[in-house]
Design a protein around this motif. Sequence first.
Motif, PDB file in Angstrom:
ATOM      1  N   ASP A  78      95.068  31.348  25.432  1.00 16.29           N
ATOM      2  CA  ASP A  78      95.742  31.009  24.183  1.00 16.29           C
ATOM      3  C   ASP A  78      95.692  29.515  23.885  1.00 16.29           C
ATOM      4  OD1 ASP A  78      97.483  30.014  26.082  1.00 16.29           O
ATOM      5  OD2 ASP A  78      99.287  30.914  25.209  1.00 16.29           O
ATOM      6  N   GLY A  79      94.928  28.759  24.710  1.00 14.48           N
ATOM      7  CA  GLY A  79      94.791  27.332  24.482  1.00 14.48           C
ATOM      8  C   GLY A  79      95.853  26.491  25.131  1.00 14.48           C
ATOM      9  N   LEU A  80      96.740  27.106  25.910  1.00 12.22           N
ATOM     10  CA  LEU A  80      97.802  26.383  26.609  1.00 12.22           C
ATOM     11  C   LEU A  80      97.639  26.588  28.117  1.00 12.22           C
ATOM     12  CD1 LEU A  80     100.824  27.355  24.336  1.00 12.22           C
ATOM     13  CD2 LEU A  80      99.688  25.118  24.429  1.00 12.22           C
ATOM     14  N   VAL A  81      97.802  25.512  28.867  1.00 13.57           N
ATOM     15  CA  VAL A  81      97.581  25.551  30.309  1.00 13.57           C
ATOM     16  C   VAL A  81      98.829  26.072  31.024  1.00 13.57           C
ATOM     17  CG1 VAL A  81      97.047  24.182  32.356  1.00 13.57           C
ATOM     18  CG2 VAL A  81      95.935  23.660  30.171  1.00 13.57           C
ATOM     19  N   ASP A  82      98.659  27.089  31.845  1.00 11.21           N
ATOM     20  CA  ASP A  82      99.741  27.705  32.599  1.00 11.21           C
ATOM     21  C   ASP A  82      99.766  27.145  34.026  1.00 11.21           C
ATOM     22  OD1 ASP A  82     100.088  29.489  30.299  1.00 11.21           O
ATOM     23  OD2 ASP A  82      98.242  30.440  31.012  1.00 11.21           O
ATOM     24  N   GLY A  99     104.322  26.527  24.971  1.00 12.91           N
ATOM     25  CA  GLY A  99     104.235  25.412  24.032  1.00 12.91           C
ATOM     26  C   GLY A  99     105.512  24.605  24.003  1.00 12.91           C
ATOM     27  N   ASN A 100     105.394  23.342  23.574  1.00 17.88           N
ATOM     28  CA  ASN A 100     106.547  22.451  23.442  1.00 17.88           C
ATOM     29  C   ASN A 100     107.319  22.305  24.749  1.00 17.88           C
ATOM     30  OD1 ASN A 100     108.136  20.660  21.945  1.00 17.88           O
ATOM     31  ND2 ASN A 100     109.627  22.261  21.449  1.00 17.88           N
ATOM     32  N   TRP A 101     106.592  22.312  25.883  1.00 14.98           N
ATOM     33  CA  TRP A 101     107.163  22.095  27.211  1.00 14.98           C
ATOM     34  C   TRP A 101     108.150  23.196  27.609  1.00 14.98           C
ATOM     35  CZ3 TRP A 101     105.022  18.717  30.502  1.00 14.98           C
ATOM     36  CH2 TRP A 101     104.167  17.751  29.940  1.00 14.98           C
ATOM     37  N   LYS A 102     107.901  24.408  27.120  1.00 14.23           N
ATOM     38  CA  LYS A 102     108.677  25.573  27.523  1.00 14.23           C
ATOM     39  C   LYS A 102     107.772  26.511  28.308  1.00 14.23           C
ATOM     40  CE  LYS A 102     112.126  24.147  24.952  1.00 14.23           C
ATOM     41  NZ  LYS A 102     113.347  23.570  25.562  1.00 14.23           N
ATOM     42  N   PHE A 103     108.274  26.997  29.460  1.00 13.63           N
ATOM     43  CA  PHE A 103     107.487  27.864  30.321  1.00 13.63           C
ATOM     44  C   PHE A 103     108.297  29.101  30.687  1.00 13.63           C
ATOM     45  CE2 PHE A 103     105.595  23.742  30.659  1.00 13.63           C
ATOM     46  CZ  PHE A 103     104.250  23.967  30.874  1.00 13.63           C
ATOM     47  N   GLU A 104     107.592  30.232  30.792  1.00  9.75           N
ATOM     48  CA  GLU A 104     108.238  31.504  31.118  1.00  9.75           C
ATOM     49  C   GLU A 104     107.737  32.007  32.468  1.00  9.75           C
ATOM     50  OE1 GLU A 104     108.322  36.159  29.537  1.00  9.75           O
ATOM     51  OE2 GLU A 104     107.304  34.602  28.356  1.00  9.75           O
ATOM     52  N   ASP A 105     108.678  32.379  33.319  1.00  8.54           N
ATOM     53  CA  ASP A 105     108.340  32.935  34.629  1.00  8.54           C
ATOM     54  C   ASP A 105     107.893  34.388  34.438  1.00  8.54           C
ATOM     55  OD1 ASP A 105     108.192  33.937  37.178  1.00  8.54           O
ATOM     56  OD2 ASP A 105     110.172  33.258  37.810  1.00  8.54           O
ATOM     57  N   ILE A 106     106.594  34.637  34.659  1.00  7.55           N
ATOM     58  CA  ILE A 106     106.063  35.996  34.491  1.00  7.55           C
ATOM     59  C   ILE A 106     105.555  36.553  35.819  1.00  7.55           C
ATOM     60  CG2 ILE A 106     105.445  35.596  32.070  1.00  7.55           C
ATOM     61  CD1 ILE A 106     102.482  35.378  33.056  1.00  7.55           C
ATOM     62  N   THR A 107     106.066  36.006  36.924  1.00  9.46           N
ATOM     63  CA  THR A 107     105.562  36.371  38.253  1.00  9.46           C
ATOM     64  C   THR A 107     105.663  37.867  38.523  1.00  9.46           C
ATOM     65  OG1 THR A 107     106.339  34.212  39.031  1.00  9.46           O
ATOM     66  CG2 THR A 107     105.693  35.823  40.694  1.00  9.46           C
ATOM     67  N   SER A 108     106.827  38.443  38.237  1.00  7.48           N
ATOM     68  CA  SER A 108     107.041  39.863  38.551  1.00  7.48           C
ATOM     69  C   SER A 108     106.107  40.742  37.741  1.00  7.48           C
ATOM     70  CB  SER A 108     108.494  40.245  38.282  1.00  7.48           C
ATOM     71  OG  SER A 108     109.363  39.536  39.149  1.00  7.48           O
ATOM     72  N   LYS A 109     106.024  40.486  36.447  1.00 10.09           N
ATOM     73  CA  LYS A 109     105.136  41.276  35.595  1.00 10.09           C
ATOM     74  C   LYS A 109     103.680  41.110  36.025  1.00 10.09           C
ATOM     75  CE  LYS A 109     103.081  41.413  31.009  1.00 10.09           C
ATOM     76  NZ  LYS A 109     102.956  40.746  29.692  1.00 10.09           N
ATOM     77  N   ALA A 110     103.285  39.880  36.345  1.00 11.79           N
ATOM     78  CA  ALA A 110     101.889  39.592  36.696  1.00 11.79           C
ATOM     79  C   ALA A 110     101.522  40.135  38.064  1.00 11.79           C
ATOM     80  CB  ALA A 110     101.649  38.088  36.647  1.00 11.79           C
ATOM     81  N   GLY A 111     102.511  40.272  38.960  1.00  6.65           N
ATOM     82  CA  GLY A 111     102.244  40.792  40.294  1.00  6.65           C
ATOM     83  C   GLY A 111     101.533  39.816  41.201  1.00  6.65           C
ATOM     84  N   VAL A 112     101.881  38.516  41.099  1.00 16.35           N
ATOM     85  CA  VAL A 112     101.161  37.493  41.854  1.00 16.35           C
ATOM     86  C   VAL A 112     102.075  36.693  42.779  1.00 16.35           C
ATOM     87  CG1 VAL A 112      99.304  37.246  40.179  1.00 16.35           C
ATOM     88  CG2 VAL A 112     101.399  35.893  39.898  1.00 16.35           C
ATOM     89  N   LEU A 480      99.038  19.373  29.254  1.00 17.81           N
ATOM     90  CA  LEU A 480      99.920  20.528  29.109  1.00 17.81           C
ATOM     91  C   LEU A 480     100.399  20.734  27.678  1.00 17.81           C
ATOM     92  CD1 LEU A 480     102.081  20.139  32.346  1.00 17.81           C
ATOM     93  CD2 LEU A 480     100.209  21.747  31.961  1.00 17.81           C
ATOM     94  N   ASP A 481     100.433  19.664  26.873  1.00 20.75           N
ATOM     95  CA  ASP A 481     100.936  19.775  25.506  1.00 20.75           C
ATOM     96  C   ASP A 481      99.851  19.530  24.459  1.00 20.75           C
ATOM     97  OD1 ASP A 481     100.655  17.126  26.104  1.00 20.75           O
ATOM     98  OD2 ASP A 481     102.707  16.546  25.616  1.00 20.75           O
ATOM     99  N   ASN A 482      98.589  19.460  24.893  1.00 18.94           N
ATOM    100  CA  ASN A 482      97.447  19.328  23.974  1.00 18.94           C
ATOM    101  C   ASN A 482      97.565  18.135  23.032  1.00 18.94           C
ATOM    102  OD1 ASN A 482      96.179  21.584  25.052  1.00 18.94           O
ATOM    103  ND2 ASN A 482      97.001  22.992  23.523  1.00 18.94           N
TER     104      ASN A 482
END
Length: 545
Positions: A78-82, A99-112, A480-482
């Motif tokens: 999506d053009g944003l670095v995770d 975006g805008n220095w907000k990050f979401e923890d998706i560890t459980s969904k991603a399974g990593v 991180l913020d392009n």
Amino acid sequence: MLAIVVMKKRLSYLLILFLISLGAFAQKPQTVSFQSVPNTETGIKFANILKESPALNIISYEYFYNGGGVGLGDFNNDGLVDIYFSGNMQPGKLYLNKGNWKFEDITSKAGVAGKKGWKTGVSIADVNGDGLLDIYICYSGPLERESRTNELYINNGNLTFTEKAARMGVADSGYSTQAVFFDYDRDNDLDLFVINHNNKNFRNFDASFVKKMIDPDAGDRLYRNDNNVFKDVTLNSGIISNPLGYGLGISVSDLNNDGWPDLYVTNDYVEEDYLYINNRDGTFSEKLKDELGHLSNFSMGCDVADINNDGWTDVFTLDMLPEDNRRQKLLYMPDNYELYNNQLQNGFYHQLMRNMLQLNNGNGTFSEIGQLSGIFCTDWSWASLLADFNNDGSKDLFITNGYGRDMTNRDFVKFYANERLKYLRGQQSDNMFAMLQSIPITPVHDYLYLNNGNLQFTDVSTEAGFNKQTLSNGAAYADLDNDGDLDLVVNHLNAPAELFRNTLTENGNSGNWVQFTIKGPGHNSYGIGATISLTHPFTHSPDLS
């Protein structure tokens, strides 16, 4: 000793977007500053917490404090670095950049999150060539082999991942520190190099004999990609894989400008580093003693970049020499003539305990200029990142620092050596853990050096925002913020990880930069190993590969 450092590769090894500064053709910004973005703002709550116990500590596992890694990449295109963090004793974490220095923890969904074990380095690459970035996690620790098998999480394209290390042949079960994916045979897919470290004790050994041995746990490994199934080709490739290897850092670059990727591997303790030149036939030749005059002793993190813009890649390695006189006297230093001479007589190379900057002479030799450059003493250092942080066209240097306890404190070094030997002999000491708790913890600030363009660097750590005393291990950089400048992600020890926002653009000092999207052939979808050259009619063109 390293971290792992864990994601110290160039931006081109991590992301589809390349930021290249053109500031050499404009006015140089006077300063650069970084702002620590509060975790309450970013949503990142990861912390690499180490819990010492009588059974698990620096005595039972001498790389206990080596810390975890950082991996950066755009996993959903999506053009944003995770961001992915690995933790030694806790699950890894994947944060999606919103975006805008907000990050979401998706560890459980991603399974990593990773299996239970001792996680170390993180590598990000499109391993199977489907245009999606995957995650490779290294494992180590005082565990059985089945608990140390590395993991490869293949991106399914919907922000979920499937672990396929065993199926694809890369479930390396050594004491792994870090790994790097690169196309060493130029067949347009990504191969794998894994650095491992020893966990045994060697005393009174014949160096010439042991150097020729192969060790299934400590030896480094090269895996060739054959249609997304990897084959261990270490024995026939010229790669050293002996029990003396204490691999702590690895960098890939075309060091001799022949169009083929070469390798520099750092080793802790007495074993010298390895400089592998690609023979262009599927094999490498180790050329360190032919090309380098001397090197770091306890080589930890390393990075490669063209620091003087002459078109030849230079090599930087880290060690443990403190900056101030007090800590230089307080901590044990092995640099004495008797030990140095004994090391040479036993078949090892010229090694000194300080950071080294190896300037590529362009003729198959390097000149070491770390002291001339002013970047030779930064304490117990881990990650080294060479990148243009102020957009002036020259590579600057960021270094992370700190160790869990002052194990080389002269008051404790004999205690540590004796207790470690007892442990390896199967002897238990009732007061060992209590005495271990009395060893001091000394946080140290991270370093930022700006490249002056004359082979010298200026320490701007304090004014740039790195004056806080911390224990820092793995680190990585990306925009991180392009906004056209490079930001930093740092994995601390026993403290929350931090994101540092580069404020060049906010201060109206962003310089000139250009962004490229690279698409490689075949299964090398991100074009790892690509080189971009820019020529300017009025100034010497910098190396921008």
